[in-house]
Enzyme design. Structure first.
Site, mmCIF file in Angstrom:
data_model
loop_
_atom_site.group_PDB
_atom_site.id
_atom_site.type_symbol
_atom_site.label_atom_id
_atom_site.label_comp_id
_atom_site.label_asym_id
_atom_site.label_seq_id
_atom_site.Cartn_x
_atom_site.Cartn_y
_atom_site.Cartn_z
ATOM 1 N N GLY A 1 13.717 18.954 18.692
ATOM 2 C CA GLY A 1 14.735 19.991 18.847
ATOM 3 C C GLY A 1 14.415 20.946 19.977
ATOM 4 O O GLY A 1 13.585 20.658 20.839
ATOM 5 N N HIS B 1 16.729 20.597 25.823
ATOM 6 C CA HIS B 1 16.987 21.036 27.200
ATOM 7 C C HIS B 1 17.442 19.810 27.994
ATOM 8 O O HIS B 1 17.565 18.702 27.428
ATOM 9 C CB HIS B 1 15.724 21.674 27.800
ATOM 10 C CG HIS B 1 14.486 20.845 27.631
ATOM 11 N ND1 HIS B 1 14.306 19.647 28.270
ATOM 12 C CD2 HIS B 1 13.382 21.035 26.861
ATOM 13 C CE1 HIS B 1 13.138 19.139 27.926
ATOM 14 N NE2 HIS B 1 12.558 19.949 27.065
ATOM 15 N N HIS C 1 15.616 16.402 27.470
ATOM 16 C CA HIS C 1 16.028 15.616 26.299
ATOM 17 C C HIS C 1 17.387 14.960 26.551
ATOM 18 O O HIS C 1 17.610 13.803 26.190
ATOM 19 C CB HIS C 1 16.186 16.523 25.073
ATOM 20 C CG HIS C 1 14.926 17.197 24.612
ATOM 21 N ND1 HIS C 1 14.726 18.541 24.712
ATOM 22 C CD2 HIS C 1 13.796 16.693 24.042
ATOM 23 C CE1 HIS C 1 13.547 18.857 24.202
ATOM 24 N NE2 HIS C 1 12.946 17.756 23.799
ATOM 25 N N ASP D 1 5.534 13.047 28.806
ATOM 26 C CA ASP D 1 4.421 12.858 27.872
ATOM 27 C C ASP D 1 3.855 11.453 28.088
ATOM 28 O O ASP D 1 4.016 10.558 27.257
ATOM 29 C CB ASP D 1 4.913 13.059 26.442
ATOM 30 C CG ASP D 1 5.412 14.480 26.222
ATOM 31 O OD1 ASP D 1 4.585 15.376 26.084
ATOM 32 O OD2 ASP D 1 6.639 14.685 26.248
ATOM 33 N N GLN E 1 1.584 9.877 25.528
ATOM 34 C CA GLN E 1 2.369 9.532 24.338
ATOM 35 C C GLN E 1 3.072 8.186 24.541
ATOM 36 O O GLN E 1 3.156 7.371 23.621
ATOM 37 C CB GLN E 1 3.391 10.637 24.068
ATOM 38 C CG GLN E 1 4.377 10.323 22.976
ATOM 39 C CD GLN E 1 5.221 11.530 22.609
ATOM 40 O OE1 GLN E 1 4.787 12.397 21.872
ATOM 41 N NE2 GLN E 1 6.434 11.596 23.108
ATOM 42 N N SER F 1 10.484 21.963 29.264
ATOM 43 C CA SER F 1 9.794 21.803 27.988
ATOM 44 C C SER F 1 10.335 22.846 27.017
ATOM 45 O O SER F 1 10.662 23.970 27.430
ATOM 46 C CB SER F 1 8.285 22.023 28.195
ATOM 47 O OG SER F 1 7.659 22.251 26.950
ATOM 48 N N SER F 2 10.417 22.478 25.751
ATOM 49 C CA SER F 2 10.909 23.435 24.749
ATOM 50 C C SER F 2 10.025 24.670 24.735
ATOM 51 O O SER F 2 10.491 25.792 24.522
ATOM 52 C CB SER F 2 10.903 22.792 23.361
ATOM 53 O OG SER F 2 11.640 21.597 23.388
#
Ligand code: AMP
Length: 284
Positions: free
Chosen positions: A31, A34, A37, A150, A153, A185-186
């Site tokens: 969530g 931005h 995403h 990421d 990841q 980034s959030s």
């Protein structure tokens, strides 16, 4: 756009789509969405009949309670953003549904998890592996979308998919940046304008390092110069700055013709952790 909070209801909706022969794209997120995403959602929409965005702030991938408690949450705004880009389904399960047992299993991604993010965030990749495996089992996507932002990841997820025979393709989407180069980034929401300008300097330093290495500069010297540039910046604190093989995550000292090489870095700006990476060289 449908918002579904419960696993049973979600599985029923997916079954119906699958019976119609629709392909499913999954974009897992925490969530506070931005443009980064949303670029994953757009890519999924290009390649999939139905796009699912999961929103779940996954406590077991946080190794720092302050970070978890201060992680931005904005479901109404997220839903508006997703609706605007044409996302089909938001899946936002509750904590108790995802983790009915508090003693959930751990996952080990040695040796990749021993360096960089894994070294500085113990348990982080185990938490990522568990939530992503759960989402893959619940959603059963044909494609799953992850950001290059990421990079480590991505390597973990690819290993998860290979080793556990998940039948899906992992699609990696380039990092979306602010005009000043700062990777979106959030967590950037926790920076003020001045701090964002400081944070953007990381990308400038990485870009100079990339140029110097590409022009034949010694990787060891370039790393030292970059680290000292970060140390000299008021408001930024270095965690790591490394040149690595983008698949194995082993350090690279000399670039040979077969290497896929990236610069990966993590810094703090006003207690907000910023990570970023750029490819120096790709195989394609
Ligand atoms: P998060 O919500 O931070 O867990 O991120 C969800 C997904 O969005 C992950 O696959 C991230 O790599 C990806 N992502 C986050 N920031 C960006 C960005 N600036 N550009 C592209 N993808 C991103």
């Amino acid at each position: 756009m449908k918002v579904i909070d419960h696993i049973t209801e979600f599985r029923a909706a997916m079954r119906a789509f699958r019976q119609e022969g629709k392909s499913i794209g999954l974009v897992p997120t925490m969530g506070a969405l931005h443009a980064g995403h949303l670029s994953l959602i757009k890519k999924s929409k290009e390649q999939s009949d139905i796009t699912v965005c999961s929103i779940f702030v996954n406590p077991i991938q946080f190794n720092n309670n302050f970070d978890l408690e201060n992680y931005p949450r904005q479901s109404k705004k997220d839903h508006e953003l997703l609706e605007n880009v044409g996302c089909d389904i938001v899946f936002s399960p509750g904590l108790d549904e995802i983790y009915p047992n508090k003693d959930v299993l751990s996952m080990c991604f040695e040796p990749i998890e021993e360096v960089l993010e894994g070294e500085f965030r113990p348990g982080h990749f185990s938490g990522v592996g568990v939530i992503v495996a759960k989402l893959f089992n619940i959603v059963q996507p044909d494609q799953a979308y992850f950001g290059q932002k990421d990079l480590q990841q991505v390597a973990i997820i690819k290993k998860l998919v290979n080793d556990l025979n998940f039948q899906l393709s992992v699609v990696v989407v380039p990092t979306v940046r602010e005009e000043n180069g700062l990777a979106m980034s959030s967590r950037n929401q926790r920076l003020n304008t001045e701090e964002k300008e400081i944070a953007a300097k990381l990308y400038q330093i990485m870009s100079i390092a990339k140029r110097d290495i590409s022009e034949g500069g010694s990787i060891r010297d370039v790393i030292l110069r970059s680290k000292s540039a970060i140390a000299n910046l008021v408001g930024m604190e270095l965690e790591y700055f490394e040149v690595i093989n983008s698949k194995s995550f082993e350090p690279v000292e000399v670039i040979d013709s077969s290497d896929e090489v990236s610069i990966c870095a993590a810094v703090f700006v006003n207690a907000v952790r910023i990570i970023d990476n750029i490819y120096i060289k790709t195989s394609s």
